[in-house]
Scaffold this motif. Structure first.
Motif, PDB file in Angstrom:
ATOM      1  N   LEU A   4       0.821  -1.212   0.000  1.00 24.32           N
ATOM      2  CA  LEU A   4       0.000   0.000   0.000  1.00 24.32           C
ATOM      3  C   LEU A   4       0.853   1.260   0.000  1.00 24.32           C
ATOM      4  O   LEU A   4       0.489   2.271  -0.626  1.00 24.32           O
ATOM      5  N   ALA A  29      -3.725  -0.638  -7.749  1.00 27.77           N
ATOM      6  CA  ALA A  29      -4.381  -1.536  -6.789  1.00 27.77           C
ATOM      7  C   ALA A  29      -5.256  -2.552  -7.516  1.00 27.77           C
ATOM      8  O   ALA A  29      -5.274  -3.744  -7.169  1.00 27.77           O
ATOM      9  N   THR A  40      -2.957  -7.452  -0.841  1.00 27.10           N
ATOM     10  CA  THR A  40      -1.818  -7.660   0.061  1.00 27.10           C
ATOM     11  C   THR A  40      -1.161  -9.020  -0.153  1.00 27.10           C
ATOM     12  O   THR A  40      -0.511  -9.566   0.749  1.00 27.10           O
TER      13      THR A  40
END
Length: 359
Positions: A4, A29, A40
């Motif tokens: 992130l 993303a 993630t």
């Protein structure tokens, strides 16, 4: 550094270099979620089937860039930084300044993740666990042979792009301006640059000639490209293609070679595909639909993009797909693929990572 945080740092770079295809952090993303199934995935295990899995990025990627355009270099480096890898970049002289500008725009935290090299660096190559190569087939084969089988190798060789115009019913000047833009960007030297416009032979001769004339007018008036002068070898290549066309009796529309950004439109009928020299030299090929498959045989497996001028019949789409075309798009956007496109028909991040499973 977590994923992130890298996404946030790369956001401004995407906006400074829209030619990468990424509009900002939202696209970065989304690509991670599309290809790695979790935002993630690089940071922690996530549920997968009956167990868990995690993506492992290369510790170092060795990028070999082509000399024709810097855009592939921007994209490859951006993906490497998104993964969190160190990036050793073999950068040929024609694109070095562009890559240096790209690297200089990176946040300080990411600049130390990049090293540019003028030529092959054996130490950087041997210390990399993923090799990404852009170039001609002989370049791809050379580096593939150097790469041990336990390392990831991703090769992007030379590709060809075309425009399908089909049967010409009317000539739309706005659409011709879009074709002109696709031809003109990056001096028509990239894999996404159209080399030929395919027109059905049964179109009326008057419509075909009008098509070529309006295309010539659009190339003459195209103000979207930066003015540049070509060197003597580049001008000689254009002249050779023009002389060949005249010798074969093909119709030709041309500008003076003394002008910046010269252009050439050549109307021909050839039994098979033959390449252009680039530098805004475009073929308009008369094609019998029944013979399209044969016409494409020399470039089967090498077709990157087909720009669609009008609605394309299903049987024509099938022929292009069977010839291993990997992308269709509207004219005017051939040089600007979406952030989520499959480069050469392949995923972009998945091929770089390896996976660790926890059962």
């Amino acid at each position: 550094m977590h994923t992130l945080e890298r996404i946030e740092l790369l956001d401004e770079v995407c906006k400074l270099f829209p030619e990468t295809g990424f509009k900002g952090k939202e696209d970065l993303a989304a690509l991670l979620e599309l290809e790695l199934k979790s935002l993630t995935a690089l940071d922690e295990f996530f549920s997968y089937g009956y167990g868990k899995t995690k993506a492992i990025a290369p510790s170092q990627i060795y990028h070999v860039l082509a000399a024709n355009t810097p855009i592939a270099g921007y994209q490859s480096l951006l993906l490497g930084l998104l993964l969190g890898s160190f990036n050793a970049v073999q950068c040929p002289k024609p694109v070095k300044n562009s890559l240096f500008r790209f690297v200089s725009s990176l946040p300080q935290k990411l600049q130390h993740k990049v090293e540019l090299y003028d030529e092959f660096n054996i130490n950087a190559f041997e210390n990399s666990d993923c090799i990404v190569v852009f170039g001609q087939q002989k370049t791809i084969e050379y580096f593939k042979n150097l790469t041990p089988t336990h390392k990831r190798f991703i090769g992007h060789g030379h590709k060809v792009s075309l425009i399908w115009a089909g049967r010409v019913e009317e000539v739309n000047r706005e659409k011709m301006a879009l074709i002109s833009r696709d031809i003109s960007l990056y001096s028509q030297l990239g894999c996404l640059s159209p080399q030929s416009i395919l027109i059905e032979e049964n179109s009326s001769s008057e419509k075909i000639e009008s098509f070529c004339q309006v295309l010539a007018d659009s190339l003459r008036q195209d103000m979207s490209i930066q003015s540049q002068s070509l060197d003597i070898d580049e001008l000689a290549a254009i002249k050779q293609h023009r002389d060949c066309a005249k010798a074969l009796g093909w119709a030709l529309w041309e500008s003076s070679l003394l002008e910046p950004n010269p252009w050439t439109v050549i109307l021909r009928k050839s039994p098979i595909f033959e390449p252009t020299c680039g530098y805004r030299t475009i073929y308009v090929d008369l094609i019998e639909k029944s013979k399209l498959e044969d016409w494409l045989k020399p470039i089967k497996g090498m077709i990157s993009t087909v720009g669609v001028f009008e609605k394309m019949p299903e049987n024509i789409i099938s022929i292009f797909i069977e010839s291993a075309t990997s992308r269709f798009c509207p004219i005017g956007s051939m040089q600007q693929p979406a952030a989520f496109w499959h480069h050469d028909g392949r995923t972009r991040l998945q091929e770089m990572v390896r996976w660790v499973d926890w059962e």
